[in-house]
Design an enzyme around this catalytic site. Structure first.
Site, short mmCIF file in Angstrom:
data_model
loop_
_atom_site.label_atom_id
_atom_site.label_comp_id
_atom_site.label_asym_id
_atom_site.label_seq_id
_atom_site.Cartn_x
_atom_site.Cartn_y
_atom_site.Cartn_z
N LYS A 22 0.84 -1.20 0.00
CA LYS A 22 0.00 0.00 0.00
C LYS A 22 0.88 1.25 0.00
O LYS A 22 0.69 2.15 -0.82
CB LYS A 22 -0.89 0.00 1.25
CG LYS A 22 -1.56 1.34 1.52
CD LYS A 22 -2.41 1.32 2.76
CE LYS A 22 -1.70 1.66 4.03
NZ LYS A 22 -1.41 3.09 4.23
N ASN A 23 1.83 1.31 0.93
CA ASN A 23 2.61 2.54 1.07
C ASN A 23 3.51 2.81 -0.13
O ASN A 23 3.81 3.96 -0.43
CB ASN A 23 3.43 2.51 2.37
CG ASN A 23 2.54 2.69 3.59
OD1 ASN A 23 1.36 3.02 3.45
ND2 ASN A 23 3.09 2.47 4.77
N ARG A 94 -3.46 10.84 4.75
CA ARG A 94 -2.27 11.68 4.84
C ARG A 94 -1.37 11.56 3.60
O ARG A 94 -0.73 12.53 3.19
CB ARG A 94 -1.48 11.30 6.09
CG ARG A 94 -0.23 12.11 6.25
CD ARG A 94 0.49 11.85 7.55
NE ARG A 94 1.85 12.36 7.47
CZ ARG A 94 2.20 13.61 7.73
NH1 ARG A 94 1.30 14.49 8.08
NH2 ARG A 94 3.45 13.99 7.64
N CYS A 118 -4.78 8.57 9.66
CA CYS A 118 -4.98 7.91 10.95
C CYS A 118 -4.74 8.90 12.09
O CYS A 118 -3.87 9.76 12.00
CB CYS A 118 -3.98 6.76 11.12
SG CYS A 118 -4.42 5.29 10.22
N ARG A 123 1.39 14.63 13.27
CA ARG A 123 1.81 14.43 11.89
C ARG A 123 1.88 15.73 11.07
O ARG A 123 1.14 15.92 10.11
CB ARG A 123 0.91 13.41 11.20
CG ARG A 123 0.81 12.14 11.99
CD ARG A 123 0.07 11.05 11.26
NE ARG A 123 0.96 10.27 10.43
CZ ARG A 123 0.59 9.19 9.75
NH1 ARG A 123 -0.65 8.79 9.80
NH2 ARG A 123 1.44 8.53 9.02
N PRO A 124 2.78 16.63 11.45
CA PRO A 124 2.89 17.88 10.71
C PRO A 124 3.57 17.69 9.35
O PRO A 124 3.93 16.59 8.96
CB PRO A 124 3.76 18.75 11.62
CG PRO A 124 4.51 17.80 12.47
CD PRO A 124 3.72 16.54 12.56
N MET A 125 3.77 18.81 8.63
CA MET A 125 4.31 18.77 7.25
C MET A 125 5.62 19.56 7.15
O MET A 125 6.10 19.80 6.05
CB MET A 125 3.30 19.40 6.29
CG MET A 125 2.13 18.52 5.91
SD MET A 125 2.59 17.21 4.78
CE MET A 125 2.92 18.15 3.29
N ASP A 126 6.17 19.97 8.29
CA ASP A 126 7.33 20.88 8.24
C ASP A 126 8.53 20.29 7.49
O ASP A 126 9.25 21.00 6.79
CB ASP A 126 7.74 21.30 9.67
CG ASP A 126 8.09 20.10 10.53
OD1 ASP A 126 7.31 19.12 10.54
OD2 ASP A 126 9.15 20.11 11.18
N ASP A 308 4.58 0.39 11.98
CA ASP A 308 3.33 -0.15 11.44
C ASP A 308 3.11 -1.62 11.84
O ASP A 308 2.08 -2.19 11.48
CB ASP A 308 3.32 -0.02 9.91
CG ASP A 308 3.07 1.42 9.47
OD1 ASP A 308 2.76 2.27 10.32
OD2 ASP A 308 3.21 1.69 8.25
N ILE A 330 8.27 6.62 16.75
CA ILE A 330 7.92 7.33 15.52
C ILE A 330 6.70 8.23 15.71
O ILE A 330 6.71 9.39 15.30
CB ILE A 330 7.66 6.34 14.35
CG1 ILE A 330 8.83 5.35 14.21
CG2 ILE A 330 7.42 7.07 13.04
CD1 ILE A 330 10.14 5.93 13.74
C1 UD1 Z 1 4.80 6.62 6.26
C2 UD1 Z 1 3.83 5.47 6.11
C3 UD1 Z 1 3.24 5.10 7.47
C4 UD1 Z 1 4.36 4.80 8.45
C5 UD1 Z 1 5.36 5.96 8.50
C6 UD1 Z 1 6.56 5.68 9.37
C7 UD1 Z 1 2.97 5.89 3.89
C8 UD1 Z 1 1.81 6.24 3.03
N1 UD1 Z 1 2.77 5.90 5.20
O1 UD1 Z 1 4.06 7.73 6.73
O2 UD1 Z 1 2.41 3.95 7.30
O3 UD1 Z 1 3.81 4.61 9.74
O4 UD1 Z 1 5.84 6.25 7.17
O5 UD1 Z 1 7.22 4.53 8.94
O6 UD1 Z 1 4.02 5.57 3.39
N2 UD1 Z 1 6.85 14.25 10.74
C9 UD1 Z 1 7.01 15.60 11.06
N3 UD1 Z 1 6.99 16.51 10.05
C10 UD1 Z 1 6.85 16.15 8.74
C11 UD1 Z 1 6.72 14.78 8.42
C12 UD1 Z 1 6.72 13.86 9.43
O7 UD1 Z 1 7.15 15.94 12.24
O8 UD1 Z 1 6.87 17.04 7.87
C13 UD1 Z 1 6.85 13.25 11.83
C14 UD1 Z 1 5.51 12.53 11.89
O9 UD1 Z 1 4.58 13.25 12.67
C15 UD1 Z 1 5.91 11.22 12.53
C16 UD1 Z 1 7.31 10.97 11.96
O10 UD1 Z 1 7.77 12.22 11.51
O11 UD1 Z 1 5.98 11.36 13.92
C17 UD1 Z 1 7.35 9.94 10.84
O12 UD1 Z 1 6.61 10.41 9.75
P1 UD1 Z 1 6.92 10.00 8.24
O13 UD1 Z 1 8.13 9.15 8.16
O14 UD1 Z 1 6.87 11.24 7.42
O15 UD1 Z 1 5.66 9.12 7.92
P2 UD1 Z 1 4.68 9.20 6.69
O16 UD1 Z 1 5.44 9.38 5.43
O17 UD1 Z 1 3.56 10.12 6.98
#
Ligand code: UD1
Length: 422
Positions: A22-23, A94, A118, A123-126, A308, A330
């Protein structure tokens, strides 16, 4: 809303086919925005998250046609592109944020709503914003939308992620593939889904090296062309089904599974008393003699133990001999399955990012509620180990990430039924 009814089970035996990841697929689909030629994805999983991404891409002007019962996705994006990813679709998932990099690279601008997904933390975007800004994009947050613009196009740059975010690495890879000049991403995520995306982008003509390590070098090209790419096997689905015979006993082969995708998980299974073997056709799992032993688990970016699989591993450890400590590094709010498992008789204490699981002899069936995707399947696994009947409600989370879960588990002898909402 549908629910799933599980009855405590004896040993399981047989084979479970593992679908495409899926991912990985959710990152591969937006790559179609990078080219005006068709991108065909084979071995695609049939999931509601994939349908959500299809809907999002269609809203942007791309075409996604599901062929062969959804196992093949024929995508193309040759007409006019709408740069706005609307909140109504993005809030469902997301991974919608993965259109930001490709839109910016192809059009030079994009407007993408902040995502939902979820409820497992803020889960920010910074990290995404910093990574794309390094390539020359100016990004502003207005009314819940990220407004991104790269006047004169994206330019290659050296950038280090503050944390190895999977999504930010994927956005950077796609954007940098069409940027002018060379980009270097340091502290990049190393997950197999990143390697799969890089493989697909290379098949489309991108020049990428170092994927699978923490430093990726991308030489920007003027255009990308069409390609056909098989989606890598889903290591999370694999790990989930490997836990079914670990919990119930018996022997199950997960067809198409690859141990090299989840070595850290396999090491923990071995320590817990589960035997795992790579065969020519997949991964064979059986429970060694005696009770499961307690093990400690810390979730980390790849190659560490995947977050996961934490909820599913907890379901196994609920009936282990001894006390296990699970540390979630995480996501900050990823123990919502613990109170539900406790309704089934598990003995768990949660303190911040740690959960201490004191193994009990047996779990007992109970009505429980799925709170997120991986939590929902952990409750099903726990139900397989419990005495009596477990009814898992709110299974729409499950359908986001597991195709035909009842069928796959029934195929190896599990007592499981879906009850359709009337
Ligand atoms: C992807 C997976 C998800 C998995 C995660 C960690 C997909 C579609 N989803 O999610 O199933 O649980 O990897 O292996 O591939 N964070 C920030 N700022 C950001 C981005 C992330 O603070 O801009 C934090 C998130 O809140 C989280 C951590 O970084 O605590 C990990 O996030 P990230 O690795 O980005 O996960 P996703 O890509 O969202």
């Amino acid at each position: 809303m549908d629910s799933i009814v599980v009855r405590g089970n004896g040993p399981l035996s047989g084979q479970i086919p593992i679908a495409g990841a899926k991912n990985a697929c959710l990152a591969l689909m937006p790559a179609t925005l990078l080219s005006d030629e068709p991108l065909t994805l084979t071995n695609a999983p049939r999931l509601s998250d994939i349908r959500t991404m299809t809907e999002l891409l269609a809203s942007l002007g791309a075409e996604v046609t599901a062929l062969q019962d959804g196992k093949v996705l024929a995508t193309s994006c040759h007409g006019e592109i709408n740069p706005v990813a609307d909140y109504d679709i993005v809030r469902k998932m997301r991974a919608s944020n993965l259109v930001l990099g490709p839109l910016l690279a192809r059009l030079g601008h994009a407007v993408v709503s902040l995502p939902g997904g979820c409820a497992i933390g803020a889960r920010p975007m910074d990290i995404h914003v910093d990574a794309l800004s390094a390539l020359g994009a100016e990004i502003e947050l207005k009314d819940g939308y990220l407004h991104a613009e790269a006047k004169g196009g994206l330019k290659g740059a050296v950038h280090e992620l503050r944390f190895a975010s999977v999504g930010a690495t994927e956005n950077f890879l796609m954007a940098a593939s069409l940027a002018k000049g060379t980009s270097v991403l340091k502290n990049a995520a190393r997950e197999p889904e990143i390697v799969d995306l890089a493989k697909c982008l290379r098949a489309m003509g991108a020049q990428i090296e170092g994927d699978g390590t923490s430093e990726i070098v991308i030489e920007g090209v003027d255009r990308l062309h069409g390609a056909t790419h098989p989606v890598v096997a889903d290591r999370i689905e694999l790990g989930t089904y490997m836990l079914a015979p670990a919990i119930c006993g018996g022997e199950v082969e997960c067809l198409g599974g690859r141990i090299d995708l989840i070595e850290s998980f396999c090491e923990k299974l071995d320590a817990a008393g589960v035997s795992v073997e790579q065969t020519h056709t997949g991964v064979k799992v059986s429970r060694k003699n005696g009770r499961i032993r307690a093990v400690d688990v810390v979730t980390e970016p790849f190659p560490g133990f995947p977050t996961d699989l934490q909820a599913q591993m907890m379901a196994l450890l609920c009936t282990a001999e001894g006390t296990s400590v699970l540390e979630e590094k995480i996501f900050e709010n990823r123990f919502m399955h613990a109170p539900e498992l406790m309704r089934m008789g598990a003995n768990i204490e949660v303190h911040g990012g740690h959960a201490t699981v004191h193994g009990v002899e047996k779990l007992k069936g109970a009505p429980v509620m799925a709170t997120d995707l991986r939590a929902s399947v952990s409750l099903i696994l726990a139900g397989l180990a419990a005495e009596g009947e477990t009814v898992v409600s709110r299974v729409y989370h499950l359908d986001r990430g597991y195709e035909r879960v009842e069928e796959k588990l029934k195929g190896v002898g599990a007592h499981i039924e879906r009850v359709k909402a009337s």
